[in-house]
Design an enzyme around this catalytic site. Structure first.
Site, PDB file in Angstrom:
ATOM      1  N   LYS A 179       4.275   1.388  -0.697  1.00 51.90           N
ATOM      2  CA  LYS A 179       5.226   1.403  -1.821  1.00 51.90           C
ATOM      3  C   LYS A 179       4.671   0.516  -2.915  1.00 51.90           C
ATOM      4  CE  LYS A 179       9.828   1.902   0.364  1.00 51.90           C
ATOM      5  NZ  LYS A 179      11.104   1.168   0.567  1.00 51.90           N
ATOM      6  N   LYS A 187       0.837  -1.207   0.000  1.00 58.43           N
ATOM      7  CA  LYS A 187       0.000   0.000   0.000  1.00 58.43           C
ATOM      8  C   LYS A 187       0.876   1.264   0.000  1.00 58.43           C
ATOM      9  CE  LYS A 187      -3.354   2.068   2.963  1.00 58.43           C
ATOM     10  NZ  LYS A 187      -4.004   1.926   4.262  1.00 58.43           N
TER      11      LYS A 187
HETATM   12  N1  CTP Z   1      18.677   1.545   6.546  1.00 57.09           N
HETATM   13  C1  CTP Z   1      19.963   1.997   6.895  1.00 57.09           C
HETATM   14  N2  CTP Z   1      21.004   1.816   6.028  1.00 57.09           N
HETATM   15  C2  CTP Z   1      20.804   1.225   4.845  1.00 57.09           C
HETATM   16  C3  CTP Z   1      19.522   0.748   4.473  1.00 57.09           C
HETATM   17  C4  CTP Z   1      18.469   0.932   5.360  1.00 57.09           C
HETATM   18  O1  CTP Z   1      20.155   2.544   7.974  1.00 57.09           O
HETATM   19  N3  CTP Z   1      21.836   1.091   4.022  1.00 57.09           N
HETATM   20  C5  CTP Z   1      17.565   1.782   7.454  1.00 57.09           C
HETATM   21  C6  CTP Z   1      16.535   2.761   6.884  1.00 57.09           C
HETATM   22  O2  CTP Z   1      16.984   4.106   7.085  1.00 57.09           O
HETATM   23  C7  CTP Z   1      15.316   2.416   7.698  1.00 57.09           C
HETATM   24  C8  CTP Z   1      15.457   0.901   7.917  1.00 57.09           C
HETATM   25  O3  CTP Z   1      16.828   0.592   7.631  1.00 57.09           O
HETATM   26  O4  CTP Z   1      15.404   3.065   8.954  1.00 57.09           O
HETATM   27  C9  CTP Z   1      14.532   0.066   7.111  1.00 57.09           C
HETATM   28  O5  CTP Z   1      14.761   0.297   5.758  1.00 57.09           O
HETATM   29  P1  CTP Z   1      14.150  -0.621   4.590  1.00 57.09           P
HETATM   30  O6  CTP Z   1      13.319   0.238   3.700  1.00 57.09           O
HETATM   31  O7  CTP Z   1      13.535  -1.846   5.137  1.00 57.09           O
HETATM   32  O8  CTP Z   1      15.513  -1.082   3.862  1.00 57.09           O
HETATM   33  P2  CTP Z   1      16.230  -0.592   2.548  1.00 57.09           P
HETATM   34  O9  CTP Z   1      17.409  -1.458   2.360  1.00 57.09           O
HETATM   35  O10 CTP Z   1      16.426   0.889   2.568  1.00 57.09           O
HETATM   36  O11 CTP Z   1      15.140  -0.966   1.432  1.00 57.09           O
HETATM   37  P3  CTP Z   1      14.845  -0.234   0.058  1.00 57.09           P
HETATM   38  O12 CTP Z   1      16.077  -0.330  -0.774  1.00 57.09           O
HETATM   39  O13 CTP Z   1      13.684  -1.062  -0.529  1.00 57.09           O
HETATM   40  O14 CTP Z   1      14.431   1.183   0.396  1.00 57.09           O
END
Ligand code: CTP
Length: 133
Positions: free
Chosen positions: A45, A43
């Site tokens: 994303k 929903k």
């Molecule tokens: N996060 C982080 N460092 C990263 C990736 C994610 O600190 N390299 C943190 C984000 O800031 C958030 C949490 O992990 O607080 C959850 O992020 P999530 O969206 O589940 O992971 P992503 O890897 O960022 O996924 P996407 O690429 O789909 O955005």
């Protein structure tokens, strides 16, 4: 006992997530991680293809030693309203309307909000891109 809450999807758990949990836990004594349920991930994303379902993502997150408790959430706004915590630790990328409502609620209810920097060079999207070749 200072309680920390952080929220996210955590599909394809990676180094950046573990670093987030470590930094969040270091802000206090007890870390609750809220994992967004499948229905609401799509929903918020549209077009997201999850590899793991809600239970599997909760199971992985609960296995990390920095994490004390795992709960499921629908929206960031509901997560802050439904859980007991002192500090809401969020990523700089967590900024949609529901996060803005969550921050406002925290401010109005005496909860601290801490923005933790992302770990550079890693993300779930990047892993999926690399695997595609
Ligand atoms: N996060 C982080 N460092 C990263 C990736 C994610 O600190 N390299 C943190 C984000 O800031 C958030 C949490 O992990 O607080 C959850 O992020 P999530 O969206 O589940 O992971 P992503 O890897 O960022 O996924 P996407 O690429 O789909 O955005």
């Amino acid at each position: 006992m200072k309680k920390i809450l952080t929220v996210g999807v955590f599909d394809l758990l990676h180094f950046g997530h573990i670093e987030l949990f470590r930094k969040a836990k270091a802000l206090g004594d007890f870390l609750t991680v809220a994992v967004q349920d499948d229905e609401n991930v799509v929903k918020f994303k549209p077009g997201t293809k999850l590899t793991y379902n809600t239970d599997q993502r909760c199971y992985m997150v609960a296995s990390i030693r920095h994490v004390d408790d795992v709960v499921v959430y629908s929206s960031a706004e509901n997560a802050v309203k439904e859980n007991d915590f002192d500090v809401f630790a969020k990523g700089p990328d967590q900024n949609n309307e529901s996060f803005q409502a969550a921050i406002k609620w925290c401010e109005e209810n005496g909860k601290e909000v801490v923005i933790l920097p992302r770990t550079e060079g890693i993300s779930t999207s990047l892993i999926k891109q690399i695997l595609k070749g």
